[in-house]
Design a protein around this motif. Sequence first.
Motif, mmCIF file in Angstrom:
data_model
loop_
_atom_site.group_PDB
_atom_site.id
_atom_site.type_symbol
_atom_site.label_atom_id
_atom_site.label_comp_id
_atom_site.label_asym_id
_atom_site.label_seq_id
_atom_site.Cartn_x
_atom_site.Cartn_y
_atom_site.Cartn_z
ATOM 1 N N SER A 1 0.829 -1.209 0.000
ATOM 2 C CA SER A 1 0.000 0.000 0.000
ATOM 3 C C SER A 1 0.859 1.253 0.000
ATOM 4 N N VAL A 2 1.875 1.272 0.835
ATOM 5 C CA VAL A 2 2.764 2.437 0.886
ATOM 6 C C VAL A 2 3.532 2.582 -0.425
ATOM 7 N N TYR A 3 3.963 1.476 -0.991
ATOM 8 C CA TYR A 3 4.699 1.530 -2.257
ATOM 9 C C TYR A 3 3.836 2.103 -3.384
ATOM 10 N N PHE A 4 2.618 1.589 -3.510
ATOM 11 C CA PHE A 4 1.739 2.090 -4.574
ATOM 12 C C PHE A 4 1.312 3.528 -4.313
ATOM 13 N N ALA A 5 1.080 3.871 -3.055
ATOM 14 C CA ALA A 5 0.720 5.253 -2.726
ATOM 15 C C ALA A 5 1.882 6.194 -3.044
ATOM 16 N N TRP A 6 3.100 5.758 -2.759
ATOM 17 C CA TRP A 6 4.262 6.597 -3.065
ATOM 18 C C TRP A 6 4.431 6.770 -4.577
ATOM 19 N N ASN A 7 4.183 5.708 -5.331
ATOM 20 C CA ASN A 7 4.221 5.827 -6.801
ATOM 21 C C ASN A 7 3.180 6.817 -7.297
ATOM 22 N N LEU A 8 2.004 6.823 -6.675
ATOM 23 C CA LEU A 8 0.970 7.783 -7.061
ATOM 24 C C LEU A 8 1.389 9.206 -6.722
ATOM 25 N N ILE A 9 1.978 9.389 -5.558
ATOM 26 C CA ILE A 9 2.454 10.726 -5.165
ATOM 27 C C ILE A 9 3.486 11.217 -6.174
#
Length: 193
Positions: free
Chosen positions: A175-183
């Motif tokens: 979740s953090v990885y995908f959220a960081w990619n979105l950011i």
Amino acid sequence: MATKGLYYTPPGTDGTDHAFRQRVAPQYALSALNKSRLKYCIFFHYLLFFAMLAKLSADILDKLDIFILEIEELSIPQPLWWEYIWCISLLLSFLGLTAIKENRVSIMKQYVSGLCLFGFLPLFYAIIYYFGDVWTYLTSDDEDELEDIHIWQGYPYGLLWYAFILLALQVHTFSVYFAWNLITAWSKGAKKS
């Protein structure tokens, strides 16, 4: 529409115009992919929450003065504070879903920081808390030492928690990885426009 024969193909529709077609910018393609993946992670977070809620149900029903014999017969151990704190992390999923819907970097950053605080920290505490029991169970051959380990339904309690923690850490990490990619993708899109 009139055609020039049975197998006539108008110019430009036979695939030779591929060099002139518009392409989606990489940050938008990355954004769409990571949005979908983050939604899956949030779905698995919900599944883990319902597993935790099932574990906490005996304590919640006791606090509400509701007696259900079948649940009481399971003799579920009393919950620790980290279990309730981890449940708060589910509320953060609404922040993540709102950020996905609105492409908002600030809300997604709040989601990531909240997930680190209410998702990862309680799990790390649980890893440390149950480490002694798990280590004793895995390495000890002495029956006297194994009697000191908390057993629930014939299984070592700490090892059951470690299985849950492993799944939860994977879900939170992705979740953090995908959220960081979105950011990152949304920040690039904002700079270009």
